[in-house]
Design an enzyme around this catalytic site. Structure first.
Site, PDB file in Angstrom:
ATOM      1  N   HIS A  56      -0.714 -32.389  18.767  1.00  0.00           N
ATOM      2  CA  HIS A  56      -1.538 -32.620  19.951  1.00  0.00           C
ATOM      3  C   HIS A  56      -2.222 -33.988  19.875  1.00  0.00           C
ATOM      4  O   HIS A  56      -2.151 -34.797  20.812  1.00  0.00           O
ATOM      5  CB  HIS A  56      -2.571 -31.490  20.054  1.00  0.00           C
ATOM      6  N   GLU A  57      -2.871 -34.235  18.762  1.00  0.00           N
ATOM      7  CA  GLU A  57      -3.610 -35.503  18.639  1.00  0.00           C
ATOM      8  C   GLU A  57      -2.656 -36.687  18.539  1.00  0.00           C
ATOM      9  O   GLU A  57      -2.980 -37.788  18.980  1.00  0.00           O
ATOM     10  CB  GLU A  57      -4.567 -35.452  17.447  1.00  0.00           C
ATOM     11  N   HIS A 100      -2.049 -37.815  22.034  1.00  0.00           N
ATOM     12  CA  HIS A 100      -3.125 -38.701  22.516  1.00  0.00           C
ATOM     13  C   HIS A 100      -2.998 -40.093  21.901  1.00  0.00           C
ATOM     14  O   HIS A 100      -3.122 -41.108  22.587  1.00  0.00           O
ATOM     15  CB  HIS A 100      -4.491 -38.123  22.125  1.00  0.00           C
ATOM     16  N   GLU A 126      -4.219 -35.839  28.414  1.00  0.00           N
ATOM     17  CA  GLU A 126      -3.900 -34.481  27.981  1.00  0.00           C
ATOM     18  C   GLU A 126      -2.451 -34.139  28.302  1.00  0.00           C
ATOM     19  O   GLU A 126      -1.835 -33.319  27.613  1.00  0.00           O
ATOM     20  CB  GLU A 126      -4.873 -33.497  28.643  1.00  0.00           C
TER      21      GLU A 126
END
Lengths: 489, 489
Positions: free
Chosen positions: A255-256, A259, A285
């Site tokens: 997820h990170e 980003h 996101e």
């Protein structure tokens, strides 16, 4: 120098100082000794005062009146500078500095209250943060809706009403899917076993690298609440480790990485300019979510992950298809960040309604825990038994991020659209994912989304990449197909 | 508010921003990804511009003309604010910002050149740093001696001539002691064995704690060149690990703990004010040196360390007295930070003469390596064979710290004085040190030196603590007695 060049030179220093503030925030959540919290509040407050003074500098107003942009990029730069200037001149310097100081300290108080399951210890701080942000929202709104005003910081060109309408359209289909899945006879097994921290972190690094994260311009550390931080050539990520649940670590990392790849993928010409960052939190996101879910939780990728985990950990031999179902297992749970794709947006909707009421003044901080718990019971059918599973689980409100939560669901919606377009553009994507390589996907995203930075408006980025106006349909269709098949419904 | 209060409120934000700059510096040497170096240079440059603007703000000049101090502390605060203001108004903002930007990048270039043993790769950068600092020195000196002007940043109220005279007095006795020691028949054994990194770091933490380092207001990390960083309630230290030489790690730690305890021990009333830091680099070094040498390398403390190392590491049983001699072993070597107490100041004297010549313009950067190597051969009797053992060994010049080195020897001289007074004040100190506890010493130092911060001038701090004017005699007497006994001379 032309006045455009003067303006951009001035802006460049502002952007550099904003990066410094971001680095301090990273430090605070990963490295800072506990006893430094109060002093750090003063340091952040002082830096925020400097930033506020620059963002409201009268010269900006003059430049914005007189500068003629020479090209399309300059038009976009001026648009972003104007948005920031017009926003910030509405907020008194005293208030901006106080918000920075209070939220800096509040985060530590939240973390301690959460560790101690002590809501009461956090409420006075939350009330203070809320009071300051409501004051700011009123100043920003100019008589309009205060929550809409706060939303603009995270997702320009949206509104509480638009989001409420989107959520109203999504909610029935998500509730129906959730009920069907939880009621199905076919229920995947949970993962069992013990997964040592050091090996989880090593495999996280490997996964991050495979997803295209550039460790020469970033680093991976541990944090209570995983986040990514920074722009340009210093974009850092964090994850967390639970030795019984390695998916928490791996999917936080992916997820990170989403980003971070966004920030690292922006056109280098935009470095330390207003365009040198993601277009909005929602678009941000969309990157983290498509990496994490549509790619990371795909059958093809989990097939690779299953094989790799068997090499790295002391795992029983098993079946890749069952592992895929386990990764995507839907079950009752309390924690948003650990939620499956089916229920995630319901967690967001709960927070959206509560924070909108807090900002509107129709819900008091003193009643928040009760409101959370009763809404959670209604939406999820289980009672919250401890605050760290409920109202204290997220850092956001402690640092004043009211209006941020709905961008998570906007991101999912955008990710649904991008995934649809990506699969058409890269039909053999699964072959790469099955080898743990996400390069064909991440290259398409860099080319079609990431490199633009903030040059295009949020919906414009997605529409340009996809060739159609974004809406919730691709996401819901994807979820219904994926979980329909997994659960035999 | 009175104008004194206005002034101090303004100053408090400046101090907070200076702490931010310090935190960035720490990050750069411990955490920052390599690819971020150039961007960080811009970030530091922008922050330095802000600091320079505040330190030269015309309001400071007005306050300094009109404010009447109400007490002795206010007198000292105004003295420090005036010193900073009068210094900084002499330096053009453009130059201050350029120095920050260039030195930030230069540090990375130095580190890479050092790793590659490539002096040529570093020289253009060093020349640029030197050019900028000479320009600054000329501006500061107002027609006086440029090197003296630079010295004031680190050691107010001293001069190149005073230091040269001190060094001339010390040099013959140090040279004589060195020759006698190296010529002695009695030569302690070197430490042998393998000391794993993780265990070294764990024992470092224990040692730091025993010396009074407060981990709730600090942290310990690894760095190429150990340093301490920060003031008030966020004072961080670093060390380094060589698995064959655990003393490098432990004594780097103790040294940096000395610096850190000084900052952590300053009167909390001085937090984020000009008095809330050490009085000078020389006094700072007196704290690090007395912790490291007079306490940490004492017979009593090494007796405890010997026992503890036998528990922690796979060491052959042995003799505490031989271990004490091994810790204090004097041998030919190239590296200042690894040097023994006898030769350390000779390393400093070499650097003092070279950097004074660089600033005076009588030595060119192109000739620096040759000058270093021939001087080293003359002073130490061995030829430097690689730049990392010679001119590239220290970070200082890369970040523009010309005038800093002599404060190391001033620190040793002050530590000699303080140790003399400490032994009289705490006669049973060895009993505590033999148990690994330095509390009686560190409490005396906190009470008599550290709590004053920058309220007293450098020599005044030492004189007040000791009851006599500082000079080199106690240090030289201590060295001759300690090493005379160890080497039977």
């Amino acid at each position: 120098m032309s006045s455009y060049e003067d303006l951009m030179a001035f802006q460049r220093d502002t952007e550099a100082l904003a990066q410094v503030a971001g680095r301090l925030g990273w430090d605070q959540e990963t490295m800072m000794p506990r006893g430094a919290a109060e002093q750090r509040g003063e340091e952040m407050g002082a830096l925020e005062s400097v930033l506020h003074a620059r963002r409201t500098d009268p010269r900006l107003g003059e430049w914005l009146e007189t500068v003629t942009p020479g090209d399309e990029v300059a038009v976009a730069q001026l648009r972003e500078i104007r948005r920031s200037y017009e926003r910030n001149v509405k907020v008194p310097a005293r208030l901006a500095s106080e918000i920075a100081r209070v939220t800096s300290v509040a985060q530590g108080i939240w973390a301690e209250a959460r560790a101690n399951e002590d809501v009461a210890a956090f409420l006075p701080t939350l009330a203070e943060v809320l009071r300051l942000r409501r004051e700011e929202a009123a100043a920003l709104a100019d008589g309009g809706d205060p929550y809409d005003a706060l939303l603009q910081d995270y997702e320009p060109e949206t509104s509480g009403a638009l989001i409420a309408a989107l959520f109203d359209r999504m909610r029935p289909r998500l509730v129906a899917l959730r009920e069907a899945v939880l009621g199905s006879d076919r229920q995947p097994a949970a993962l069992t076993g013990h997964y040592p921290e050091a090996a989880q972190i090593r495999l996280s690094r490997e996964i991050a690298r495979n997803f295209g994260y550039d460790f020469s311009r970033g680093r991976l550390d541990l944090a209570v609440h995983p986040f990514s931080s920074g722009s340009g050539n210093d974009v850092r990520i964090t994850t967390r480790v639970n030795e019984k649940d390695p998916f928490n670590c791996f999917y936080s990392t992916i997820h990170e990485v989403g980003h971070a790849c966004y920030e690292l993928g922006v056109d280098p010409d935009f470095l330390l300019t207003p365009l040198g960052r993601g277009a909005s939190m929602g678009v941000h996101e969309s990157q983290s979510r498509i990496y994490e879910n549509q790619l990371g939780r795909s059958r093809a990728y989990t097939g690779w992950l299953f094989g790799r985990m068997q090499q790295v950990f002391d795992m029983a031999p098993g079946d890749a298809e069952a592992f895929y179902a386990t990764v995507n297992r839907v079950q009752q749970g309390f924690i948003r960040t650990e939620s499956d794709e089916v229920q995630y947006n319901l967690h967001v909707m709960l927070r959206f309604d509560l924070e909108r009421a807090l900002i509107a003044g129709t819900l008091e901080v003193a009643d928040l825990e009760e409101a959370w718990n009763s809404r959670f019971l209604a939406d999820f059918g289980v009672a919250v038994e401890k605050p760290s599973d409920g109202v204290l689980q997220d850092v956001h409100w402690s640092v004043g991020l009211f209006g941020y939560f709905p961008t998570y669901t906007l991101g999912n919606v955008y990710a649904g659209c991008l995934h649809h377009a990506l699969r058409e553009a890269v039909p053999d994507l699964d072959a790469a994912l099955a080898e743990g390589r996400s390069a064909p996907a991440t290259e398409w995203l860099r080319e079609n989304v990431q490199r633009h930075g903030a040059r295009l408006a949020p919906r414009e980025v997605i529409a340009t990449a996809c060739g159609f106006e974004p809406d919730e349909e691709p996401l819901l269709t994807y979820l219904e197909a994926k979980f329909g098949e997994l659960y035999g419904i």
